[in-house]
Design a protein around this motif. Sequence first.
Motif, PDB file in Angstrom:
ATOM      1  N   GLN A   1     -22.290  -8.491 -56.901  1.00 44.10           N
ATOM      2  CA  GLN A   1     -21.147  -9.366 -57.143  1.00 44.10           C
ATOM      3  C   GLN A   1     -20.389  -8.953 -58.403  1.00 44.10           C
ATOM      4  O   GLN A   1     -19.153  -8.944 -58.430  1.00 44.10           O
ATOM      5  CB  GLN A   1     -21.612 -10.817 -57.269  1.00 44.10           C
ATOM      6  N   LEU A   2     -21.122  -8.590 -59.444  1.00 41.90           N
ATOM      7  CA  LEU A   2     -20.476  -8.140 -60.679  1.00 41.90           C
ATOM      8  C   LEU A   2     -19.711  -6.842 -60.453  1.00 41.90           C
ATOM      9  O   LEU A   2     -18.602  -6.663 -60.970  1.00 41.90           O
ATOM     10  CB  LEU A   2     -21.524  -7.945 -61.775  1.00 41.90           C
ATOM     11  N   CYS A   3     -20.309  -5.938 -59.694  1.00 40.91           N
ATOM     12  CA  CYS A   3     -19.637  -4.667 -59.413  1.00 40.91           C
ATOM     13  C   CYS A   3     -18.344  -4.896 -58.644  1.00 40.91           C
ATOM     14  O   CYS A   3     -17.319  -4.250 -58.906  1.00 40.91           O
ATOM     15  CB  CYS A   3     -20.567  -3.741 -58.640  1.00 40.91           C
ATOM     16  N   LYS A   4     -18.370  -5.823 -57.721  1.00 43.37           N
ATOM     17  CA  LYS A   4     -17.152  -6.148 -56.955  1.00 43.37           C
ATOM     18  C   LYS A   4     -16.094  -6.756 -57.881  1.00 43.37           C
ATOM     19  O   LYS A   4     -14.911  -6.416 -57.809  1.00 43.37           O
ATOM     20  CB  LYS A   4     -17.499  -7.121 -55.834  1.00 43.37           C
ATOM     21  N   GLN A   5     -16.535  -7.619 -58.766  1.00 40.68           N
ATOM     22  CA  GLN A   5     -15.610  -8.286 -59.688  1.00 40.68           C
ATOM     23  C   GLN A   5     -14.926  -7.291 -60.613  1.00 40.68           C
ATOM     24  O   GLN A   5     -13.725  -7.412 -60.901  1.00 40.68           O
ATOM     25  CB  GLN A   5     -16.377  -9.334 -60.507  1.00 40.68           C
ATOM     26  N   TYR A   6     -15.679  -6.288 -61.080  1.00 46.62           N
ATOM     27  CA  TYR A   6     -15.137  -5.339 -62.060  1.00 46.62           C
ATOM     28  C   TYR A   6     -14.765  -3.994 -61.417  1.00 46.62           C
ATOM     29  O   TYR A   6     -14.534  -3.023 -62.126  1.00 46.62           O
ATOM     30  CB  TYR A   6     -16.149  -5.136 -63.188  1.00 46.62           C
ATOM     31  N   LYS A   7     -14.722  -3.972 -60.092  1.00 46.26           N
ATOM     32  CA  LYS A   7     -14.312  -2.761 -59.350  1.00 46.26           C
ATOM     33  C   LYS A   7     -15.164  -1.537 -59.726  1.00 46.26           C
ATOM     34  O   LYS A   7     -14.650  -0.437 -59.932  1.00 46.26           O
ATOM     35  CB  LYS A   7     -12.826  -2.465 -59.575  1.00 46.26           C
ATOM     36  N   ALA A   8     -16.452  -1.786 -59.815  1.00 45.11           N
ATOM     37  CA  ALA A   8     -17.396  -0.703 -60.120  1.00 45.11           C
ATOM     38  C   ALA A   8     -18.119  -0.291 -58.845  1.00 45.11           C
ATOM     39  O   ALA A   8     -18.378  -1.120 -57.962  1.00 45.11           O
ATOM     40  CB  ALA A   8     -18.418  -1.163 -61.160  1.00 45.11           C
ATOM     41  N   ALA A   9     -18.440   0.986 -58.739  1.00 41.60           N
ATOM     42  CA  ALA A   9     -19.202   1.500 -57.594  1.00 41.60           C
ATOM     43  C   ALA A   9     -20.695   1.354 -57.903  1.00 41.60           C
ATOM     44  O   ALA A   9     -21.176   1.834 -58.918  1.00 41.60           O
ATOM     45  CB  ALA A   9     -18.851   2.961 -57.340  1.00 41.60           C
ATOM     46  N   LEU A  10     -21.413   0.680 -56.997  1.00 37.10           N
ATOM     47  CA  LEU A  10     -22.840   0.445 -57.184  1.00 37.10           C
ATOM     48  C   LEU A  10     -23.656   1.516 -56.469  1.00 37.10           C
ATOM     49  O   LEU A  10     -23.471   1.766 -55.277  1.00 37.10           O
ATOM     50  CB  LEU A  10     -23.219  -0.940 -56.652  1.00 37.10           C
ATOM     51  N   ILE A  11     -24.568   2.140 -57.211  1.00 33.02           N
ATOM     52  CA  ILE A  11     -25.476   3.150 -56.666  1.00 33.02           C
ATOM     53  C   ILE A  11     -26.902   2.632 -56.826  1.00 33.02           C
ATOM     54  O   ILE A  11     -27.284   2.202 -57.924  1.00 33.02           O
ATOM     55  CB  ILE A  11     -25.304   4.500 -57.389  1.00 33.02           C
ATOM     56  N   VAL A  12     -27.669   2.660 -55.751  1.00 32.86           N
ATOM     57  CA  VAL A  12     -29.026   2.113 -55.768  1.00 32.86           C
ATOM     58  C   VAL A  12     -30.030   3.186 -55.356  1.00 32.86           C
ATOM     59  O   VAL A  12     -29.905   3.794 -54.291  1.00 32.86           O
ATOM     60  CB  VAL A  12     -29.150   0.896 -54.823  1.00 32.86           C
ATOM     61  N   ASP A  13     -31.023   3.400 -56.199  1.00 32.25           N
ATOM     62  CA  ASP A  13     -32.136   4.300 -55.892  1.00 32.25           C
ATOM     63  C   ASP A  13     -33.243   3.456 -55.252  1.00 32.25           C
ATOM     64  O   ASP A  13     -33.795   2.556 -55.879  1.00 32.25           O
ATOM     65  CB  ASP A  13     -32.627   4.962 -57.186  1.00 32.25           C
ATOM     66  N   GLU A  14     -33.555   3.764 -53.991  1.00 32.74           N
ATOM     67  CA  GLU A  14     -34.523   2.972 -53.216  1.00 32.74           C
ATOM     68  C   GLU A  14     -35.875   3.682 -53.076  1.00 32.74           C
ATOM     69  O   GLU A  14     -36.631   3.399 -52.143  1.00 32.74           O
ATOM     70  CB  GLU A  14     -33.948   2.697 -51.822  1.00 32.74           C
ATOM     71  N   ALA A  15     -36.187   4.579 -54.008  1.00 29.81           N
ATOM     72  CA  ALA A  15     -37.391   5.415 -53.882  1.00 29.81           C
ATOM     73  C   ALA A  15     -38.649   4.610 -53.588  1.00 29.81           C
ATOM     74  O   ALA A  15     -39.430   4.963 -52.691  1.00 29.81           O
ATOM     75  CB  ALA A  15     -37.574   6.247 -55.154  1.00 29.81           C
ATOM     76  N   HIS A  16     -38.872   3.544 -54.334  1.00 30.04           N
ATOM     77  CA  HIS A  16     -40.122   2.792 -54.203  1.00 30.04           C
ATOM     78  C   HIS A  16     -39.978   1.540 -53.341  1.00 30.04           C
ATOM     79  O   HIS A  16     -40.917   0.736 -53.263  1.00 30.04           O
ATOM     80  CB  HIS A  16     -40.654   2.429 -55.589  1.00 30.04           C
TER      81      HIS A  16
END
Length: 372
Positions: A181-196
Amino acid sequence: MTHHNFIQLKLQSRQQAGNYRWLKPENSLVDFCSNDYLGFARSGLLAKLIQEEISKYSSINGSTGSRLISGNTEYAESLEQLIADYHKAESGLLFNSGYDANIGLLSSLPQRHDTVIHDELAHASIIDGIRLSNAARFTFKHNDTDSLEQKLKAAKGLIYVIVESVYSMDGDQAPLQAISQLCKQYKAALIVDEAHALGVFGKGLVNQLNLCHEVFARVMTFGKALGAHGAVVLGSTELRSYLVNFARSFIYTTAAPLHQLSVIKMGYAFLANSTSIITELHQKIELYRRSINFSSRVTDSKSAIQTVIIGSNDATKKAAQTLQQQGFDVRPILSPTVAVGSERLRICLHTYNTDEEIIQLTNLIKEYLHAR
């Protein structure tokens, strides 16, 4: 000073600090340290499926070159799309390891005038990749959305936020919905590492939380619960094309051979039918949690990674040795891998750990902590 003297001094410094590293061969202790959470790496049934898959194809032993020269195959491209479809992503690009994936993605995507914000406990591969990008790099307090928002307000250029869905040293989960939600609000691209998270939480937490369309890119690694090796970056078709053109750890490396790709493909096929195995793992996790008795030294994790904070390298090594002498392969995690004062035992739970072994281990840990 000679080059040889420099090496000697650096190694002596490590030894004096108590964090000297060395390689150890396999042993016969009960495994509480590997990332083979679902037991795929030792599965005879999965090994049979892999052999059957490989036998369908005539292939040379190696891939013979990078994917941009001679190493690309229809098999690799169809596998990428299979994985992307499985995770409800548009496209995917295979890398030879999770480290390569993070280095390739994060060194090529952010530019000098952009801003990258990451959780302070992000994996070394994330930090190394960002450093190579020359973008401005900021950290926010672990899983603290208020801290993240402060950094977002000060960010310039294109903004990227990078987190892990499950953290490798604490086993806790990122508040992905709030971060999204914060990333959407501030127009940031969210990257998620799902390794574990992959395998332990089925398709991963992004899928589980229905955030597939909110996340710019995901890194899924295969060397943990999937029992394979390698990684994939998931995102848009444009992102895939971008990485093919600009990610140096993809461009300048030899492609994975058919055997490795087959292991990944069959690992995914096995995972798709492993609901009961995943349930069994979470029953083991809950047994450990009930048995350990939470305290300030024991982290509250619902993942396969559990930790016990000991503090100081020497004390943590002694604690691990005590458990190893009792037949349990628990490894110490020392500074500088973790912050000074947070040195810990990192305990990995698996489907093949028996209930009796888990209870014995937790009893030993409680005895050790009580004695201190």
